[in-house]
Design an enzyme around this catalytic site. Structure first.
Site, short mmCIF file in Angstrom:
data_model
loop_
_atom_site.label_atom_id
_atom_site.label_comp_id
_atom_site.label_asym_id
_atom_site.label_seq_id
_atom_site.Cartn_x
_atom_site.Cartn_y
_atom_site.Cartn_z
N HIS A 24 -3.48 -5.26 1.88
CA HIS A 24 -2.82 -5.50 3.18
C HIS A 24 -2.87 -6.96 3.60
O HIS A 24 -3.74 -7.35 4.41
CB HIS A 24 -3.51 -4.67 4.26
CG HIS A 24 -3.19 -3.21 4.21
ND1 HIS A 24 -2.16 -2.63 4.92
CD2 HIS A 24 -3.76 -2.20 3.51
CE1 HIS A 24 -2.11 -1.34 4.68
NE2 HIS A 24 -3.07 -1.04 3.81
N GLU A 27 -1.16 -8.46 5.74
CA GLU A 27 -0.93 -8.62 7.19
C GLU A 27 -2.25 -8.54 7.97
O GLU A 27 -2.30 -8.91 9.14
CB GLU A 27 0.09 -7.59 7.70
CG GLU A 27 -0.42 -6.18 7.94
CD GLU A 27 -0.58 -5.35 6.66
OE1 GLU A 27 -0.48 -5.90 5.55
OE2 GLU A 27 -0.82 -4.13 6.81
N CYS A 32 0.83 -1.20 0.00
CA CYS A 32 0.00 0.00 0.00
C CYS A 32 0.87 1.26 0.00
O CYS A 32 1.52 1.52 -1.00
CB CYS A 32 -0.99 -0.07 1.16
SG CYS A 32 -2.48 0.85 0.80
N1 GLN Z 1 -3.61 6.44 0.96
C1 GLN Z 1 -2.34 6.15 1.57
C2 GLN Z 1 -1.23 6.95 0.93
O1 GLN Z 1 -1.43 7.62 -0.01
C3 GLN Z 1 -2.02 4.68 1.54
C4 GLN Z 1 -3.02 3.91 2.39
C5 GLN Z 1 -2.48 2.64 2.97
O2 GLN Z 1 -1.27 2.42 3.09
N2 GLN Z 1 -3.39 1.79 3.39
O3 GLN Z 1 -0.12 6.89 1.34
#
Ligand code: GLN
Length: 176
Positions: A156, A158, A62
């Site tokens: 995610h 995890e 992410c």
């Molecule tokens: N929206 C977040 C960002 O731009 C990422 C979200 C996440 O890691 N779950 O960094």
């Protein structure tokens, strides 16, 4: 899921000096702008690039996938990615309506049933280099990709009890 549950020890990395001992680094989810600022303050940028060059595998989930990218689309101001992986990643790609959701994913390289993808204000991968492999797509957008010892997932793993993505990192990315 944790690496410990798979019998592999892990440490929380707080300083660049710790990177030297690692065979693999996970850059977690969170907020990529905040993580990037802390990485700048603690001088992680060159240290991560150097250790990756010396053989350390990297898995970005992410926000971590955003930080690994060559190019961040919809970046905030002076947000700078590491440029480790030849991918362009769009921040907050799913917008406000659908900013968090779960979806069943067919992940290339994982045996058995589909993998439950937990997406939280997730990015997607909008472009990949010719040497990057797509591991999973959702609704026509790439959500997991690998290039040798680099792995990017926009969801995610995890947050699920499923060990397969962690196992994949250990066997196919750290072990690549
Ligand atoms: N929206 C977040 C960002 O731009 C990422 C979200 C996440 O890691 N779950 O960094």
């Amino acid at each position: 899921m944790t690496f410990e549950a798979l019998g592999v020890s892990s440490v929380a990395v707080r300083l660049p000096e710790q990177l030297g001992d690692l065979s693999g680094l996970v850059i977690p989810g969170g907020e990529s702008t905040a993580i990037g600022k802390l990485m700048r303050t603690y001088e992680f940028y060159d240290a991560i690039r150097q250790q990756h060059g010396a053989g350390m595998a990297v898995w970005g989930t992410c926000a971590g996938a955003i930080l690994m990218a060559s190019v961040v689309l919809d970046a905030v101001d002076d947000q700078e990615p590491l440029g480790l992986m030849d991918i362009d990643v769009r921040r907050n790609a799913y917008g406000r309506q659908l900013d968090s959701f779960e979806a069943e994913l067919d992940v290339h390289g994982l045996e058995g049933e589909t993998f439950r993808g937990v997406f939280i204000r997730a990015p997607w991968i909008e472009r990949i280099g010719s040497e990057v492999d797509v591991l999973a797509e959702h609704d026509g957008h790439i959500v997991a990709a690998q290039h040798g010892d680099l792995l990017a997932t926009t969801f995610h793993p995890e947050l699920t009890g499923d060990p397969r993505m962690h196992r994949f990192f250990l066997d196919k990315v750290v072990g690549s």
